[in-house]
Write an enzyme that holds these catalytic residues in place. Sequence first.
Site, PDB file in Angstrom:
ATOM      1  N   ASP A 113      -4.571   9.375   0.315  1.00 53.90           N
ATOM      2  CA  ASP A 113      -4.821   8.465   1.438  1.00 53.90           C
ATOM      3  C   ASP A 113      -6.172   8.740   2.096  1.00 53.90           C
ATOM      4  OD1 ASP A 113      -4.286   6.473   3.439  1.00 53.90           O
ATOM      5  OD2 ASP A 113      -4.091   8.155   4.823  1.00 53.90           O
ATOM      6  N   HIS A 143      -3.875   4.182  -0.946  1.00 54.10           N
ATOM      7  CA  HIS A 143      -4.843   3.548  -0.028  1.00 54.10           C
ATOM      8  C   HIS A 143      -5.639   2.564  -0.875  1.00 54.10           C
ATOM      9  CE1 HIS A 143      -7.827   3.962   3.470  1.00 54.10           C
ATOM     10  NE2 HIS A 143      -8.287   3.010   2.683  1.00 54.10           N
ATOM     11  N   ASP A 181      -0.244   5.574  10.587  1.00 50.88           N
ATOM     12  CA  ASP A 181      -1.563   6.054  10.152  1.00 50.88           C
ATOM     13  C   ASP A 181      -2.251   6.757  11.331  1.00 50.88           C
ATOM     14  OD1 ASP A 181      -3.848   6.620   8.738  1.00 50.88           O
ATOM     15  OD2 ASP A 181      -4.569   4.554   8.617  1.00 50.88           O
ATOM     16  N   HIS A 207      -0.626   0.936   4.679  1.00 45.87           N
ATOM     17  CA  HIS A 207      -1.317   0.089   5.670  1.00 45.87           C
ATOM     18  C   HIS A 207      -1.864  -1.234   5.114  1.00 45.87           C
ATOM     19  CE1 HIS A 207      -4.441   2.540   3.887  1.00 45.87           C
ATOM     20  NE2 HIS A 207      -4.439   3.484   4.813  1.00 45.87           N
ATOM     21  N   HIS A 217      -1.830  11.874  10.136  1.00 44.89           N
ATOM     22  CA  HIS A 217      -2.899  12.845   9.842  1.00 44.89           C
ATOM     23  C   HIS A 217      -2.891  13.874  10.967  1.00 44.89           C
ATOM     24  CE1 HIS A 217      -4.771  10.246   6.730  1.00 44.89           C
ATOM     25  NE2 HIS A 217      -4.334   9.267   7.499  1.00 44.89           N
ATOM     26  N   PHE A 218      -2.397  15.078  10.697  1.00 36.48           N
ATOM     27  CA  PHE A 218      -2.375  16.117  11.729  1.00 36.48           C
ATOM     28  C   PHE A 218      -3.600  17.038  11.645  1.00 36.48           C
ATOM     29  CE2 PHE A 218       2.470  16.152  12.924  1.00 36.48           C
ATOM     30  CZ  PHE A 218       2.305  14.925  13.522  1.00 36.48           C
ATOM     31  N   ARG A 219      -4.479  16.795  10.676  1.00 39.10           N
ATOM     32  CA  ARG A 219      -5.814  17.425  10.615  1.00 39.10           C
ATOM     33  C   ARG A 219      -5.805  18.949  10.497  1.00 39.10           C
ATOM     34  NH1 ARG A 219      -7.746  12.555   9.456  1.00 39.10           N
ATOM     35  NH2 ARG A 219      -8.283  11.252  11.227  1.00 39.10           N
ATOM     36  N   ASN A 237      -9.615   1.904   8.549  1.00 40.16           N
ATOM     37  CA  ASN A 237      -9.536   1.512   7.133  1.00 40.16           C
ATOM     38  C   ASN A 237      -8.081   1.358   6.718  1.00 40.16           C
ATOM     39  OD1 ASN A 237     -12.274   2.008   7.160  1.00 40.16           O
ATOM     40  ND2 ASN A 237     -12.103   3.985   6.136  1.00 40.16           N
ATOM     41  N   ASN A 270      -5.352  14.645   3.386  1.00 40.18           N
ATOM     42  CA  ASN A 270      -6.812  14.749   3.535  1.00 40.18           C
ATOM     43  C   ASN A 270      -7.223  15.733   4.621  1.00 40.18           C
ATOM     44  OD1 ASN A 270      -5.990  13.063   5.632  1.00 40.18           O
ATOM     45  ND2 ASN A 270      -7.756  11.704   5.501  1.00 40.18           N
TER      46      ASN A 270
HETATM   47  O1  DOR Z   1      -8.769   4.527   9.276  1.00 37.58           O
HETATM   48  C1  DOR Z   1      -8.305   5.417   8.582  1.00 37.58           C
HETATM   49  N1  DOR Z   1      -8.434   6.716   8.932  1.00 37.58           N
HETATM   50  N2  DOR Z   1      -7.660   5.106   7.457  1.00 37.58           N
HETATM   51  C2  DOR Z   1      -7.239   6.043   6.599  1.00 37.58           C
HETATM   52  O2  DOR Z   1      -6.619   5.701   5.628  1.00 37.58           O
HETATM   53  C3  DOR Z   1      -7.570   7.476   6.823  1.00 37.58           C
HETATM   54  C4  DOR Z   1      -7.719   7.742   8.245  1.00 37.58           C
HETATM   55  C5  DOR Z   1      -8.309   9.092   8.575  1.00 37.58           C
HETATM   56  O3  DOR Z   1      -7.940  10.083   7.932  1.00 37.58           O
HETATM   57  O4  DOR Z   1      -9.070   9.176   9.550  1.00 37.58           O
END
Ligand code: DOR
Length: 422
Positions: free
Chosen positions: A151, A178, A304, A231, A62-64, A277, A94
């Site tokens: 995800d 997920h 993840d 995961h 996740h590079f946000r 998660n 996401n």
């Molecule tokens: O803990 C998690 N954080 N599980 C995920 O699947 C998504 C991720 C997030 O985007 O922060």
Amino acid sequence: MIFIQNGRILDPKSKTDVVMDLVIDHGKIIAMESGSKPSEKDLVIDAAGLVVAPGLIDVHVHFRDPGLTYKEDIQTGALAAAKGGFTTVVCMANTKPPVDNPETLEYILSQGRKTGINVLSAAAVTVGMKGSELVNMEELKKRGAVGFTDDGMPILDASLAKRAMDEAARLNVPLSFHEEDPAFIENNGINQGIVSHQLGIGGSPALAEDVMVARDCMLALHTGAVVHIQHISSGNSVRMVRLAKNLGARIVAEVTPHHFSLDETAVLKHGTLAKMNPPLRTELDREEILHGLQDNTIDIIATDHAPHSPEEKSRPLTEAPSGIIGLETSLALGMTNLVHPGHLSLLQLIEKMSLNPARLYSLDKGCLSPGADADIVIFDPNELWTVTEFASKSSNSPFIGERLFGKIKYTICNGKIIYNSF
Ligand code: DOR
């Protein structure tokens, strides 16, 4: 040219594990031999005592970026990847907005091209990741999405999940899932069990994962789609994947370093830094994960990598967001908790961190041979180091202060040194 001399060359594809030299020119491996003869203008890396392996590939980061760049951006995410030995990553969808449209996808891919690594992206399965309407998968695939995933959000509608699989099978792309049904979750990120009871919170039971893994294993079997279970954290889910693969389902299972390294009790020590998660589960679940890694039920190790700010992670346990960063500790956790105790060979670890992830996305990567892309990691398998600081913008890791085996010395991507520890 770059001459990497006297390294222990590990190639999971040909199962090579021999000391020799590797020569790079114009972004490609041009020779693997002993007694190479560099000239004065060549760069020589003395790799005696070091492992030379294919650049690591992380299919779950996740590079946000766009939208949540106070946590990470594509540039800092790529720096963290390079420091961890990764040369290729697959970004999750996401972001804000989510990757459900060509413009956001193109933004990520174009920013990725400005980094030193190969930044690929998945697109969302459903519009807005809302779980009700499929994106235009064909169009997004044409624009460069390597796969599809919501995800962070499970797809609860089974008929929609099946339609997504039918379309993925038609387009020959993997779908990543997920697996957690919120119907059974009181608080996410903490296993429902002795620790959640001790803390007086409801938690998230393995059942939430198991029912969805069971559903998607059977949907995969019936649709023929390549379904990547992300995961995996519960022992019964591992057993279910084993059964589904034996039945002929095209399941690819992934585990994170935290799920094979820690159990639910880590929450008592690390608080929100051990909240993710799906959650860390019991020691028995962890043992089944180790078994699954050994018998290849679990094909892939992926981080993840989920950066969150210190402010977010300092909230109370039930309110803080789930997730931890992972790119800079992944290989060392594999060395420390899988290879050193004898659960996996070094070659098996590298296979699950390079060749198998490449195969999931049909990438011509994850192997070392003349003609292959010069994406390479060089590391000391026995050097102990302490986790202290990160290239990532975030530092939400329960492994800070840990002493781990396996120190990255160089990361080389497309024939260029993009990280060295000196
Ligand atoms: O803990 C998690 N954080 N599980 C995920 O699947 C998504 C991720 C997030 O985007 O922060």
